[in-house]
Design an enzyme around this catalytic site. Structure first.
Site, PDB file in Angstrom:
ATOM      1  N   GLY C 200      83.009  -9.585  58.858  1.00  0.00           N
ATOM      2  CA  GLY C 200      81.880  -9.650  57.931  1.00  0.00           C
ATOM      3  C   GLY C 200      82.285  -9.482  56.485  1.00  0.00           C
ATOM      4  O   GLY C 200      83.441  -9.713  56.119  1.00  0.00           O
ATOM      5  N   LEU C 226      80.204 -15.046  64.116  1.00  0.00           N
ATOM      6  CA  LEU C 226      80.889 -14.840  62.842  1.00  0.00           C
ATOM      7  C   LEU C 226      82.196 -14.056  63.015  1.00  0.00           C
ATOM      8  O   LEU C 226      82.197 -12.950  63.559  1.00  0.00           O
ATOM      9  CB  LEU C 226      79.960 -14.080  61.878  1.00  0.00           C
ATOM     10  N   ASP C 227      83.306 -14.603  62.524  1.00  0.00           N
ATOM     11  CA  ASP C 227      84.614 -13.943  62.539  1.00  0.00           C
ATOM     12  C   ASP C 227      85.071 -13.562  63.940  1.00  0.00           C
ATOM     13  O   ASP C 227      85.867 -12.638  64.109  1.00  0.00           O
ATOM     14  CB  ASP C 227      84.608 -12.689  61.640  1.00  0.00           C
ATOM     15  N   ALA C 228      84.546 -14.245  64.940  1.00  0.00           N
ATOM     16  CA  ALA C 228      84.889 -13.885  66.317  1.00  0.00           C
ATOM     17  C   ALA C 228      85.539 -15.042  67.068  1.00  0.00           C
ATOM     18  O   ALA C 228      85.727 -14.966  68.275  1.00  0.00           O
ATOM     19  CB  ALA C 228      83.640 -13.398  67.046  1.00  0.00           C
TER      20      ALA C 228
END
Lengths: 283, 283, 283, 283
Positions: C200, C226-228
């Site tokens: 994040g 997100l960001d995963a």
């Protein structure tokens, strides 16, 4: 006004106390102090940042007083820098462009607080990059017959532009004592090996032949002994049998530009001191 | 039954296909295959793990068939290992104990799948550690006058216990050709520098003097050239001007034991191959 | 002609043998073969480079035969790439310039074998860099009201230029499923933390607050979380209490550009495969 | 006599000058001085080593004078340690033996300048190692019903032996506030992940599932929030798709023992200070 003071002198009792009092009496606020004693050599090193609010002393006055009250008493060698005055950095290149791209990108991004009056090269190849970044580019070819003459021309340019220090960004010519003497501890080179391993030419080929599992890059101040000057910064990366010499060179490019940039930043920030062919690097 | 096959031979078309078919025809299931071609030298390397379920071929039969169907055709040098047969490892030490402690702790924890028939030392100092871990300890002093004789006694012990490979865990004597010839690519040494920098004696002192910013350790197979054998594993750690030679030595101890342990594990797992004084290390 | 084949399929006996025979029969020379089995998931992965000398099969024929002789039998998902055909890469940026400078410098140096048809940004700030490197630059502002519309315009440009993959070089907008679905496993992001720590916004601030001693950067394929997404590459650098958030950001810039460039190179070289939200990265 | 002084206080002008004068007046020779200002929090930190030759002041006198002349004026929190007095360290373990082996080997080698009055475990498994190294071993089983009671017994032992700090060498029980309050900033834990990623149970499994390319270990002081205390030391190692969870665990063991040992050494050398749930680690 903010100043940075660098000191080295024979180690003895009371130096830190005297220096800190010196600034305290002038209502300076010490923002940073780091010291180091080389026990073996008996040398004391110190880096100090001091901020003066309101009525700051004049720089010239301060210098006189440091000389008068501190330097003599402790046999100090010292230098004082005022924040906000950007050192003037010349870049020397040959044909490899990765370090040049990296330095100029950082410069344009505001990462390097210097002026870059010009780039010198012994080849025309990288002129387009200089133009792209709008930095003057002087091509001074260096051959067997004109080496001394070429160096004189370099020195002329360096003096005319009041250059403070030089960065050899993969400049493929040996620097001679004339230039080194004019810029003591002020010529930063990047060597593409983990020195002292693989000094000299073609270090990636030598590393490949030896079958090392890690390759490195070393940034150092240039002295008369080739690749043997005081080391400023080193870093390494893992390799294996799957990597060819070409892979070593590609991986090395990233190392070289990072290590050189770190060394240049340390130099600009006055965080390096040289003695006994070694460096003290303050944090 | 699970076997590991190591091959090297002149590079040529069709090897992988032939080898995989060979095992496929015998209903072996290939669990792992890694290959490497040294393009420059024109050599092909391969490591393969194969599992046979149910009616597995006899090891001797398999060896005969590899020789008959594959080795001749491709001019292979090869070796075949059966899983579950633990190699026999001798440890040589002098006075430093950190690598010995580390190896024996790993052994007792079940991390190293070997037998350790004995420890040899030229000093009595580390006998208590051997006793603590209940491993036989033979002290064979080595002086100028009895070097050959001492080595003969070492060889006798090694043969009597059918030792497969030797780990020099900071053994401070130079190994002579007689022992090296008896254990080609089977004597693992740990040198306390980032080779080829600082070969020979007192590398930490030399590194300190040179003012390097990174120190290392190197594990390699012993050859007749001192500290110049094929490198198995290297690692490094950062140092700075604040560190004394004593600090280098302390930091180095951790490097040495980790790097040596990694090399020993790679050797035990048959993941190392040697050629041209270099190693191929399979994953 | 040289081709690269990527395969994944349920693990079963005989695949390697079949595939290598397939190429051997067509007089292809296997230059490289690497395979991996995820034992837990029961999936087999393979990457193979094969060179045909003289009368090479046509690419279309080869594809048909792979489908007919191999893919069905082993339930393979596969892709075949011919060497020399450069993938088309779009770069998305916002205001940070370091990754853009780095990618374009590498591109101009010949390090990245791609075409770069254009740069897209939601701001005008970096247009001068695009011009400096002579790459078309499309500014598509993204606000709350026009997000869908902006994305449609992006997609239009991407299609018009037949873009193969997208690099988010510190692009500060969230990518929506519409774009992700159009480019599955083909949008490479650089996140400025050691994921999964500090996903994040403002990861350097969060890392500073937590007092970590190491910071990192992570390059991954973009997925809806997100960001995963699947991690391609990570690297780290040491920090200490002397470093401010600003220092973290400065150190992070170097990490970000190196990690992103490595990921982009792996993608270009077809060395990445994705499954179960993870990657297999071939050597 | 050699002493180490640790100070933290609100940042203000003149502290360094006052402190160094204080020691200079008493004919102490300052061997080491490092300071740090957290600009954001406005806190000043200092570590100073001072040697007195000849007529050294008594420790009690020195303490009184520090309190009288320095501490009040600058609102300092401070502590003074005399060199040569070994802190007393208790080790808590469960079933994993690698950190215990490592700590005890270092202790026996003279690397750790502590006393180790005993080891506490909730299991009998590691008693033989304690016996091997001749350290008393107390088995205090911990179950749901007797947790409070077990802790009381631990506290009793800790008090009876005047333990200064506790090392949790992979102790698999949660420490409760009662023990934490008795040992503030004096319980060192090793967590087998790169915190804050993968706090809590089974971090290697979680790291494997997430597909990270680097794993880590973190040593921190224990606070009431699980795995959220001030970080002392972290390190990482690369992993790839070829590594199983079991490989992560094996690689992690080496990280854990190195990171824990470094943290323990920093604590012993009085190089750690804690504030705002972060640490200052002096060099």
């Amino acid at each position: 006004m903010k100043v940075t003071l660098l000191i080295h002198c024979p180690d003895q009792s009371g130096i830190i106390s005297s220096v800190t009092q010196f600034f305290h009496k002038r209502e300076g606020n010490i923002l940073y102090l780091d010291q180091h004693v080389d026990q073996e050599a008996g040398i004391f090193f110190m880096r100090l940042e001091c901020e003066f609010e309101g009525l700051a002393p004049k720089l010239a006055t301060l210098k006189n007083e440091i000389q008068g009250e501190l330097a003599g008493r402790y046999h100090m060698e010292w230098s004082l820098f005022q924040e906000g005055i950007r050192p003037r950095m010349a870049i020397f290149v040959s044909k490899y462009n990765h370090c040049l791209y990296d330095l100029l990108s950082r410069f344009r991004s505001g990462e390097l607080e210097v002026e870059i009056p010009f780039i010198i090269s012994n080849h025309e190849d990288l002129r387009p990059i200089a133009e792209q970044f709008q930095i003057p580019y002087h091509c001074i070819p260096v051959g067997k017959s004109n080496k001394a003459e070429a160096e004189l021309r370099q020195l002329e340019l360096l003096k005319a532009q009041a250059v403070d220090f030089i960065v050899l960004a993969r400049y493929m010519q040996i620097i001679t004592p004339r230039l080194i003497d004019a810029y003591p501890n002020s010529i930063i080179n990047i060597h593409h090996s983990f020195l002292p391993a693989f000094a000299g030419a073609k270090p990636y080929h030598a590393a490949f032949k030896r079958g090392v599992k890690i390759i490195g890059a070393t940034s150092h101040y240039v002295t008369e002994d080739l690749d043997a000057g005081p080391i400023i910064e080193q870093d390494v990366t893992a390799v294996s049998h799957v990597h060819t010499v070409r892979d070593f060179i590609a991986k090395g490019r990233d190392l070289e530009k990072i290590v050189l940039a770190r060394a240049v930043k340390l130099h600009i920030a006055r965080k390096t001191m040289v003695y006994n062919n070694k460096t003290v690097i303050f944090s």
